[in-house]
Scaffold this active site. Structure first.
Site, PDB file in Angstrom:
ATOM      1  CG  HIS A 111      44.337  38.389  45.727  1.00  0.00           C
ATOM      2  ND1 HIS A 111      43.317  39.141  46.243  1.00  0.00           N
ATOM      3  CD2 HIS A 111      45.075  37.979  46.804  1.00  0.00           C
ATOM      4  CE1 HIS A 111      43.411  39.168  47.567  1.00  0.00           C
ATOM      5  NE2 HIS A 111      44.482  38.488  47.931  1.00  0.00           N
ATOM      6  CB  CYS A 138      49.801  22.554  30.161  1.00  0.00           C
ATOM      7  SG  CYS A 138      51.321  23.478  30.511  1.00  0.00           S
TER       8      CYS A 138
HETATM    9  N1  APR Z   1      36.532  54.891  44.881  1.00  0.00           N
HETATM   10  C1  APR Z   1      37.103  54.469  46.044  1.00  0.00           C
HETATM   11  N2  APR Z   1      36.700  53.369  46.712  1.00  0.00           N
HETATM   12  C2  APR Z   1      35.678  52.672  46.186  1.00  0.00           C
HETATM   13  C3  APR Z   1      35.022  53.055  44.985  1.00  0.00           C
HETATM   14  C4  APR Z   1      35.498  54.216  44.332  1.00  0.00           C
HETATM   15  N3  APR Z   1      34.935  54.657  43.197  1.00  0.00           N
HETATM   16  N4  APR Z   1      34.019  52.165  44.733  1.00  0.00           N
HETATM   17  C5  APR Z   1      34.051  51.267  45.736  1.00  0.00           C
HETATM   18  N5  APR Z   1      35.024  51.575  46.610  1.00  0.00           N
HETATM   19  C6  APR Z   1      35.405  50.851  47.834  1.00  0.00           C
HETATM   20  C7  APR Z   1      34.246  50.252  48.574  1.00  0.00           C
HETATM   21  O1  APR Z   1      33.739  51.181  49.530  1.00  0.00           O
HETATM   22  C8  APR Z   1      34.890  49.041  49.242  1.00  0.00           C
HETATM   23  O2  APR Z   1      35.356  49.364  50.548  1.00  0.00           O
HETATM   24  O3  APR Z   1      36.215  49.763  47.422  1.00  0.00           O
HETATM   25  C9  APR Z   1      36.074  48.695  48.347  1.00  0.00           C
HETATM   26  C10 APR Z   1      35.898  47.414  47.574  1.00  0.00           C
HETATM   27  O4  APR Z   1      35.852  46.359  48.498  1.00  0.00           O
HETATM   28  P1  APR Z   1      35.720  44.857  47.975  1.00  0.00           P
HETATM   29  O5  APR Z   1      34.623  44.762  46.989  1.00  0.00           O
HETATM   30  O6  APR Z   1      35.666  43.983  49.197  1.00  0.00           O
HETATM   31  O7  APR Z   1      37.061  44.584  47.176  1.00  0.00           O
HETATM   32  P2  APR Z   1      38.487  44.226  47.753  1.00  0.00           P
HETATM   33  O8  APR Z   1      38.739  44.911  49.058  1.00  0.00           O
HETATM   34  O9  APR Z   1      39.449  44.444  46.662  1.00  0.00           O
HETATM   35  O10 APR Z   1      38.367  42.641  48.023  1.00  0.00           O
HETATM   36  C11 APR Z   1      39.521  41.981  48.471  1.00  0.00           C
HETATM   37  O11 APR Z   1      38.358  39.869  48.310  1.00  0.00           O
HETATM   38  O12 APR Z   1      36.924  38.451  47.202  1.00  0.00           O
HETATM   39  C12 APR Z   1      38.248  38.726  47.458  1.00  0.00           C
HETATM   40  O13 APR Z   1      40.049  38.142  46.078  1.00  0.00           O
HETATM   41  C13 APR Z   1      38.994  39.042  46.190  1.00  0.00           C
HETATM   42  O14 APR Z   1      40.833  40.600  45.890  1.00  0.00           O
HETATM   43  C14 APR Z   1      39.530  40.458  46.420  1.00  0.00           C
HETATM   44  C15 APR Z   1      39.523  40.573  47.940  1.00  0.00           C
END
Ligand code: APR
Length: 234
Positions: A111, A138
């Protein structure tokens, strides 16, 4: 030779102090994705998008890799120097630099990266610096056409060919700290199910049926080092 692919999401950086996108204090509770994380949102209000990413960039100097980042870096290094008969690739959805600062080298940012910009005119990817603005020319072509080097919704993630190759060759696929709601990353587990074991390390159970063979719940700074220690001591 064990070939492991680890997919990380915002949850692996949460205990370093970076907000996740979803969940109780998620970034998307305070901003609308269509305003911040789409080409249309950037075209409408580039300064607003820049403010959002500059807010994330401003946190980086005061946050540090945590035990989960470090455990992955140690495992990768052990594979490099022959202390573990395996090979580790990290595919991260994260735009922070915590994997690299923990010492990981085999990292694919699907990403994009907070600390890079991208020229929409010549496609150069210069490093971001604090006095960059949407009008900054740029350094390669001089056009005032720089944008965050982040993959937004509706855009194709980076390095998908390399990612497909590593997924096809792995015998263990591990997801850490991701809600599994954003494709194509959310579909990786299904794409390897016929040839690899799969593990999910997450704070909470995914909604609905888990596609993973194993789900290990808890904070990544506890669960991931315990897993890599077992691998290294096997
Ligand atoms: N340890 C393990 N897991 C954790 C912790 C922790 N300390 N804290 C939070 N989590 C988990 C949450 O339960 C959740 O399921 O991490 C996950 C984070 O989910 P998101 O916030 O949706 O992040 P992500 O899955 O990386 O999002 C994917 O969405 O908005 C777009 O581009 C953005 O790359 C991102 C993509």
């Amino acid at each position: 030779m064990q070939r492991i692919v680890v997919l990380t999401g915002a949850g692996i950086s949460q205990e370093s102090g970076l907000q996740t996108f979803r969940g109780p204090d998620g970034l998307w509770n305070h901003e609308r994705i269509e305003d911040i994380c789409t080409p249309q949102g950037f075209a409408r209000d580039p300064l607003r998008v820049d403010r959002f990413y500059n807010g994330l960039r401003a946190q980086l100097p005061s946050v540090h890799p945590n035990a989960a980042h470090r455990a992955l870096a140690i495992l990768e290094q052990a594979g490099r120097n022959g202390d573990w008969p395996g090979h580790l690739t990290i595919i991260t959805q994260n735009i922070d630099d915590l994997h690299e600062r923990a010492g990981s080298r085999n990292v694919i940012h699907m990403h994009g990266e907070l600390l890079r910009l991208r020229c929409t005119h010549c496609h150069a990817t210069p490093a971001w610096h604090t006095d960059c603005t949407p009008d900054t020319p740029c350094p390669d072509c001089g056009a005032a056409a720089l944008r965050p080097d982040i993959v937004w919704f509706g855009e194709m993630p980076y390095h998908m060919e390399a990612i497909a190759q590593r997924l096809a060759a792995c015998d263990l696929f591990v997801a850490i700290g991701t809600s599994g709601v954003v494709y194509p990353a959310a579909g990786f587990v299904d794409s390897v199910a016929d040839h690899a074991d799969t593990m999910l390390f997450n704070l909470e159970a995914p909604s609905g049926r888990s596609a993973f063979d194993q789900t290990i719940l808890g904070p990544a700074t506890r669960t991931v080092p315990a897993w890599t220690r077992d691998l290294l001591n096997a």
